[in-house]
Scaffold this active site. Structure first.
Site, PDB file in Angstrom:
ATOM      1  N   GLU A 176      -1.680  -7.085   6.821  1.00  0.00           N
ATOM      2  CA  GLU A 176      -1.030  -7.265   7.808  1.00  0.00           C
ATOM      3  C   GLU A 176      -1.226  -8.226   9.328  1.00  0.00           C
ATOM      4  O   GLU A 176      -2.250  -8.323   9.173  1.00  0.00           O
ATOM      5  CB  GLU A 176      -0.960  -5.654   7.893  1.00  0.00           C
ATOM      6  CG  GLU A 176       0.615  -5.867   8.786  1.00  0.00           C
ATOM      7  CD  GLU A 176       1.844  -6.383   8.123  1.00  0.00           C
ATOM      8  OE1 GLU A 176       2.421  -7.236   7.682  1.00  0.00           O
ATOM      9  OE2 GLU A 176       2.781  -5.258   7.398  1.00  0.00           O
TER      10      GLU A 176
ATOM     11  N   HIS B 142       0.482  -1.389  -0.496  1.00  0.00           N
ATOM     12  CA  HIS B 142      -0.003   0.448   0.115  1.00  0.00           C
ATOM     13  C   HIS B 142       0.700   1.355  -0.032  1.00  0.00           C
ATOM     14  O   HIS B 142       2.380   1.201  -0.071  1.00  0.00           O
ATOM     15  CB  HIS B 142      -0.625   0.026   0.824  1.00  0.00           C
ATOM     16  CG  HIS B 142      -0.206  -0.166   2.516  1.00  0.00           C
ATOM     17  ND1 HIS B 142       0.524   1.198   2.976  1.00  0.00           N
ATOM     18  CD2 HIS B 142       0.357  -1.058   3.574  1.00  0.00           C
ATOM     19  CE1 HIS B 142       1.068   0.693   4.781  1.00  0.00           C
ATOM     20  NE2 HIS B 142       0.746  -0.355   4.279  1.00  0.00           N
TER      21      HIS B 142
END
Length: 224
Positions: free
Chosen positions: A82, A9
């Site tokens: 994550e 990201h």
């Protein structure tokens, strides 16, 4: 055989310092949004057939401009999140060291079986990531797919492809919004290219220089 383009990201405010970001839902900052726009331009030449992203906000925001440009929906997948850092999430390294010194010392040993209280161990995280990536490849067999995810996820893929141990700190570069190309055939994961961030070159550095100028009280004309 499936080709995946894995993408970390864009930048968030917590990426600018040593923070545990984990699974808290942090948005992109201005630099991250600019990186996402540049990423969309770059992916326009990739002949993509599908897009997948983690379900966290920062990955969805990173995928959104490319999704709109290519008219391809970015399918959210919680398996691509994550690593979960439990008590540490949202705190700086200094804050964690002050508040949870024993747990921080244990984490710093980078032992794959250790889990921060309320979090995942690297062993658990690795199993989740590999299963999720292989599932994406199986669902889109024979196609080229962009996968917008997180730095820790990319580290797990790097270690798997290179047959590296799960113990120890991260050793590979993982720039925000960079392209990382994989080929998956059966259980085999092959890295074709890694860390290609030419399309976002200079954005993070420019943002850092502007912030430094602001802090020094420089006039607007000097903030380039």
């Amino acid at each position: 055989m499936t080709e995946l383009i894995l993408i970390r990201h864009g930048q968030t405010e917590l990426n600018r310092g040593p923070f545990f970001q984990g699974q808290i839902d942090v948005p992109l900052n201005a630099t991250g949004l600019a990186q996402a726009a540049r990423l969309a331009e770059r992916l326009g030449d990739e002949r993509l057939e599908a897009m997948v992203c983690s379900d966290l906000l920062r990955t969805r925001q990173t995928a959104a401009p490319a999704s709109a440009r290519l008219a391809i929906d970015a399918t959210p997948d919680a398996g691509l999140r994550e690593q979960r850092f439990g008590l540490f999430e949202g705190l700086s390294f200094d804050e964690v060291d002050e508040r949870f010194p024993e747990a921080f010392a244990a984490w710093q040993r980078h032992e794959a079986g250790y889990a921060v209280p309320g979090g995942e161990s690297v062993v658990q995280f690795h199993a989740r990531v590999v299963a999720a990536v292989r599932a994406v490849a199986a669902r889109h067999a024979g196609r080229r797919v962009a996968v917008v995810t997180h730095g820790g996820v990319l580290d797990m893929v790097w270690r798997t492809a290179n047959r590296l141990p799960l113990d120890g700190p991260r050793e590979c570069p993982i720039p925000n919004a960079a392209l990382n190309r994989l080929r998956i055939a059966g259980d085999a994961i092959e890295i074709l290219a890694w860390g290609d961030d030419a399309h976002v070159a200079g954005l993070a550095a420019a943002a850092g220089a502007a912030a430094a100028a602001d802090a020094a009280g420089a006039p607007p004309a000097c903030r380039r």
